[in-house]
Design a protein around this motif. Structure first.
Motif, PDB file in Angstrom:
ATOM      1  N   GLN A 124       5.332   4.156  -9.883  1.00 58.36           N
ATOM      2  CA  GLN A 124       4.559   3.120  -9.195  1.00 58.36           C
ATOM      3  C   GLN A 124       3.255   3.645  -8.615  1.00 58.36           C
ATOM      4  N   SER A 125       2.918   4.896  -8.885  1.00 60.89           N
ATOM      5  CA  SER A 125       1.757   5.526  -8.251  1.00 60.89           C
ATOM      6  C   SER A 125       0.460   4.745  -8.483  1.00 60.89           C
ATOM      7  N   LYS A 126       0.177   4.389  -9.741  1.00 67.34           N
ATOM      8  CA  LYS A 126      -1.081   3.694 -10.039  1.00 67.34           C
ATOM      9  C   LYS A 126      -1.160   2.357  -9.302  1.00 67.34           C
ATOM     10  N   GLU A 127      -0.056   1.602  -9.379  1.00 67.16           N
ATOM     11  CA  GLU A 127      -0.026   0.280  -8.730  1.00 67.16           C
ATOM     12  C   GLU A 127      -0.192   0.395  -7.221  1.00 67.16           C
ATOM     13  N   LEU A 128       0.485   1.360  -6.611  1.00 66.79           N
ATOM     14  CA  LEU A 128       0.453   1.480  -5.154  1.00 66.79           C
ATOM     15  C   LEU A 128      -0.884   2.022  -4.660  1.00 66.79           C
ATOM     16  N   HIS A 129      -1.548   2.855  -5.450  1.00 64.38           N
ATOM     17  CA  HIS A 129      -2.890   3.303  -5.056  1.00 64.38           C
ATOM     18  C   HIS A 129      -3.890   2.151  -5.167  1.00 64.38           C
ATOM     19  N   ALA A 130      -3.721   1.312  -6.182  1.00 63.98           N
ATOM     20  CA  ALA A 130      -4.577   0.129  -6.288  1.00 63.98           C
ATOM     21  C   ALA A 130      -4.365  -0.795  -5.081  1.00 63.98           C
ATOM     22  N   ARG A 131      -3.133  -0.886  -4.642  1.00 71.82           N
ATOM     23  CA  ARG A 131      -2.828  -1.720  -3.474  1.00 71.82           C
ATOM     24  C   ARG A 131      -3.528  -1.200  -2.229  1.00 71.82           C
ATOM     25  N   VAL A 132      -3.637   0.122  -2.111  1.00 72.19           N
ATOM     26  CA  VAL A 132      -4.354   0.704  -0.976  1.00 72.19           C
ATOM     27  C   VAL A 132      -5.822   0.288  -1.004  1.00 72.19           C
ATOM     28  N   GLY A 133      -6.417   0.253  -2.202  1.00 67.26           N
ATOM     29  CA  GLY A 133      -7.783  -0.242  -2.319  1.00 67.26           C
ATOM     30  C   GLY A 133      -7.905  -1.679  -1.841  1.00 67.26           C
ATOM     31  N   GLU A 134      -6.903  -2.491  -2.151  1.00 67.55           N
ATOM     32  CA  GLU A 134      -6.877  -3.875  -1.679  1.00 67.55           C
ATOM     33  C   GLU A 134      -6.797  -3.921  -0.160  1.00 67.55           C
ATOM     34  N   TYR A 135      -5.955  -3.052   0.429  1.00 73.84           N
ATOM     35  CA  TYR A 135      -5.863  -2.993   1.895  1.00 73.84           C
ATOM     36  C   TYR A 135      -7.230  -2.685   2.499  1.00 73.84           C
ATOM     37  N   ALA A 136      -7.954  -1.748   1.871  1.00 77.03           N
ATOM     38  CA  ALA A 136      -9.274  -1.370   2.392  1.00 77.03           C
ATOM     39  C   ALA A 136     -10.215  -2.570   2.380  1.00 77.03           C
ATOM     40  N   ALA A 137     -10.191  -3.348   1.303  1.00 79.36           N
ATOM     41  CA  ALA A 137     -11.048  -4.532   1.215  1.00 79.36           C
ATOM     42  C   ALA A 137     -10.669  -5.565   2.275  1.00 79.36           C
ATOM     43  N   LYS A 138      -9.375  -5.798   2.455  1.00 79.25           N
ATOM     44  CA  LYS A 138      -8.913  -6.785   3.426  1.00 79.25           C
ATOM     45  C   LYS A 138      -9.252  -6.388   4.853  1.00 79.25           C
ATOM     46  N   ASN A 139      -9.353  -5.081   5.102  1.00 77.34           N
ATOM     47  CA  ASN A 139      -9.675  -4.595   6.450  1.00 77.34           C
ATOM     48  C   ASN A 139     -11.168  -4.360   6.643  1.00 77.34           C
ATOM     49  N   ASN A 140     -11.962  -4.947   5.757  1.00 77.92           N
ATOM     50  CA  ASN A 140     -13.423  -4.962   5.891  1.00 77.92           C
ATOM     51  C   ASN A 140     -14.035  -3.560   5.967  1.00 77.92           C
ATOM     52  N   VAL A 141     -13.526  -2.662   5.133  1.00 81.53           N
ATOM     53  CA  VAL A 141     -14.131  -1.336   5.035  1.00 81.53           C
ATOM     54  C   VAL A 141     -15.520  -1.473   4.415  1.00 81.53           C
ATOM     55  N   ASP A 142     -16.501  -0.876   5.069  1.00 81.68           N
ATOM     56  CA  ASP A 142     -17.873  -0.972   4.564  1.00 81.68           C
ATOM     57  C   ASP A 142     -18.138   0.023   3.437  1.00 81.68           C
ATOM     58  N   ILE A 143     -17.627   1.231   3.590  1.00 83.26           N
ATOM     59  CA  ILE A 143     -17.857   2.285   2.601  1.00 83.26           C
ATOM     60  C   ILE A 143     -16.524   2.958   2.304  1.00 83.26           C
ATOM     61  N   LEU A 144     -16.163   3.019   1.036  1.00 85.31           N
ATOM     62  CA  LEU A 144     -14.910   3.659   0.632  1.00 85.31           C
ATOM     63  C   LEU A 144     -15.216   4.853  -0.262  1.00 85.31           C
ATOM     64  N   ILE A 145     -14.603   5.986   0.052  1.00 91.81           N
ATOM     65  CA  ILE A 145     -14.704   7.205  -0.751  1.00 91.81           C
ATOM     66  C   ILE A 145     -13.288   7.609  -1.109  1.00 91.81           C
ATOM     67  N   ALA A 146     -12.991   7.735  -2.400  1.00 88.53           N
ATOM     68  CA  ALA A 146     -11.643   8.072  -2.853  1.00 88.53           C
ATOM     69  C   ALA A 146     -11.669   9.441  -3.526  1.00 88.53           C
ATOM     70  N   ILE A 147     -10.671  10.262  -3.168  1.00 95.11           N
ATOM     71  CA  ILE A 147     -10.617  11.635  -3.669  1.00 95.11           C
ATOM     72  C   ILE A 147      -9.235  11.903  -4.252  1.00 95.11           C
ATOM     73  N   GLY A 148      -9.188  12.403  -5.488  1.00 97.20           N
ATOM     74  CA  GLY A 148      -7.904  12.784  -6.057  1.00 97.20           C
ATOM     75  C   GLY A 148      -7.670  12.236  -7.451  1.00 97.20           C
ATOM     76  N   ASP A 149      -6.472  12.501  -7.945  1.00 91.37           N
ATOM     77  CA  ASP A 149      -6.112  12.080  -9.303  1.00 91.37           C
ATOM     78  C   ASP A 149      -6.009  10.563  -9.441  1.00 91.37           C
ATOM     79  N   PHE A 150      -5.765   9.872  -8.322  1.00 89.09           N
ATOM     80  CA  PHE A 150      -5.596   8.418  -8.365  1.00 89.09           C
ATOM     81  C   PHE A 150      -6.783   7.690  -7.742  1.00 89.09           C
ATOM     82  N   ALA A 151      -7.912   8.388  -7.594  1.00 90.14           N
ATOM     83  CA  ALA A 151      -9.093   7.797  -6.962  1.00 90.14           C
ATOM     84  C   ALA A 151      -9.569   6.547  -7.685  1.00 90.14           C
ATOM     85  N   LYS A 152      -9.541   6.577  -9.023  1.00 86.86           N
ATOM     86  CA  LYS A 152     -10.035   5.423  -9.778  1.00 86.86           C
ATOM     87  C   LYS A 152      -9.173   4.185  -9.566  1.00 86.86           C
ATOM     88  N   HIS A 153      -7.887   4.388  -9.260  1.00 80.28           N
ATOM     89  CA  HIS A 153      -7.005   3.245  -9.016  1.00 80.28           C
ATOM     90  C   HIS A 153      -7.256   2.648  -7.632  1.00 80.28           C
TER      91      HIS A 153
END
Length: 466
Positions: free
Chosen positions: A382-411
């Motif tokens: 479930q790694s890819k799906e759950l990392h994508a969900r974290v990106g959704e959380y960031a959007a819902k919490n009105n993050v202005d700038i997101l920087i992702a680091i790691g093997d699952f950054a693109k998700h």
């Protein structure tokens, strides 16, 4: 501090002592501790007792990379003792057992039942928040003589060692129980014999090993296995999996922020100067509480601590005063200001649930909200799906700038749905330069990833915030 004869230890663990008897005052698993070379490890029990290093017992554990038995000969030559499970190393000063790790558990249980029987024990487990809840329970019981799990020594090795390090006059024993595989929580509970068991929540941490949420629930609920007679189970009433859990026979007490039918619940939650204030309600009273940390998830942790201390018979004022003194440990949501930038360093561990909580805290910040997020480990298929969900959380919490680091950054970027800078694990130095150039006075920046991603070191390379 413990003071047992080798012969008593041998009987307790079902082992066979070779050679003369002697007094043992501490059990260690690191060969460096035996000769006093690792002083911090020896003093982990938090007391100032002078150690006679000849009274230490080395447990020769078989690790993934090193078999502790290779140190046994040197340890015995220096006049020390060892628990072993390899008959090739039998010599004077050894206790031969079937399995060293199991023997540690047996010894921890024996010591709890025979020397710490009068100590009131709080056992804590859950997918996230165990360590923070443990620290809040500790300050809630600050008026008592407490002994608690050091760091995250919550395993089949760490928990028994924590018990063996407890002073004999311990009144409150606070033990964290973690797991990687099925069946471990029940074993830890049988060793700890808790009077109160707390489950903070049920989430996806360790789902790679456990298979599904239902298996995680069964594992966490098994903390009641060793619960003493008349013991109480304290559950998160806002957790949809734990709420209304009636498949156990023990007394169940609920804490919640949203569920006003819970036994302990909070409202009027507000934030000021890196602190959270709220009103706690139970059937007897309502009290104002302030904790020097941020977030609704920390309100839940404080509610669990207040409930445990109240059910143990402590006075409300003592509990409230204790919670005011809470300090976040290590890189668990450490909030500080540097060069007029608010930094939320929450780098010890990460799961989808703890990511969501951290992003909710970031959303309360001033100025631009910058999230630096890294990989979450042990999520399996479930790694890819759950990392994508974290990106959704960031959007819902009105993050202005997101920087992702790691093997699952693109998700994470895919879930965010907006522009997001990504870096590989081998590009953290480049990421640090980028973040250092990006941050401005007035920003609030969150760092969150699993511990092995080592965001703690990343922060140290960013001059504007360290």
């Amino acid at each position: 501090m413990m003071k047992l004869l080798l012969s008593e230890i041998a009987r307790a663990v079902g082992g066979k002592l070779q050679g003369k008897d002697k007094i043992i005052m501490m059990v260690v698993t690191d060969s460096r501790d035996v000769n006093g070379r690792n002083v911090d490890g020896i003093l982990a029990a938090g007391n100032n007792t002078v150690i006679d290093y000849s009274t230490l017992l080395f447990a020769a554990l078989r690790g993934e990379r090193i078999d502790g038995h290779i140190f046994v000969k040197e340890i015995l030559e220096n006049g020390n003792s060892a628990i072993i499970d390899n008959p090739e190393y039998i010599a004077d000063g050894t206790i031969m057992v079937d399995d060293v790790k199991n023997a540690l558990g047996k010894l921890g249980r024996y010591y709890r039942e025979n020397y710490l029987n009068n100590a009131y024990c709080i056992g804590i487990t859950g997918s996230v928040g165990k360590t923070t809840t443990k620290e809040m329970v500790a300050v809630a019981f600050a008026s008592k003589k407490i002994h608690k799990t050091a760091g995250n020594k919550n395993s089949l090795i760490g928990l028994p060692l924590t018990i063996l390090e407890a002073p004999l006059d311990t009144e409150i024993l606070i033990l964290e129980a973690g797991m990687n595989q099925k069946g471990e929580i029940a074993i830890l509970s049988e060793i700890a014999k808790p009077d109160i068991a707390i489950i903070t929540n049920i989430g996806t941490a360790h789902i790679e090993n456990m298979g599904n949420i239902e298996n995680i629930l069964k594992e966490k609920i098994s903390i009641i296995t060793g619960l003493r007679n008349n013991g109480k189970l304290i559950l998160n009433g806002d957790d949809v999996i734990l709420s209304g859990k009636q498949t156990v026979s023990n007394d169940i007490i609920y804490f919640a922020c949203k569920n006003t039918n819970a036994d302990y619940w909070a409202d009027n939650i507000g934030y000021k100067d890196c602190s959270t204030v709220f009103t706690l309600h139970n059937k007897e009273k309502s009290v104002q509480i302030q904790i020097p940390t941020i977030g609704e998830h920390n309100v839940l942790n404080a509610l669990a601590a207040y409930a445990a201390a109240t059910e143990a018979g402590l006075d409300s004022k003592a509990i409230v005063d204790g919670l005011k003194s809470f300090i976040s440990s290590g890189n668990r949501q450490r909030i500080y200001r540097q060069n007029d930038i608010i930094v939320i360093a929450d780098c010890y561990n990460a799961s989808p649930e703890s990511m969501a909580a951290a992003l909710a805290v970031l959303s309360l910040g001033d100025g631009r909200k910058v999230a630096v997020l890294g990989d979450m480990l042990e999520l399996g298929e479930q790694s890819k799906e759950l990392h994508a969900r974290v990106g959704e959380y960031a959007a819902k919490n009105n993050v202005d700038i997101l920087i992702a680091i790691g093997d699952f950054a693109k998700h994470i970027k895919a879930g965010f749905g907006k522009d997001c800078k990504t870096f590989g694990l081998n590009e953290k130095n480049i990421a640090a330069d980028y973040i250092n150039e990006l941050l401005e006075p007035g920003d609030t920046v969150l760092f969150k990833a699993s511990n092995l991603i080592d965001f703690g070191s990343l922060i140290k390379t960013i001059n504007k915030i360290y």
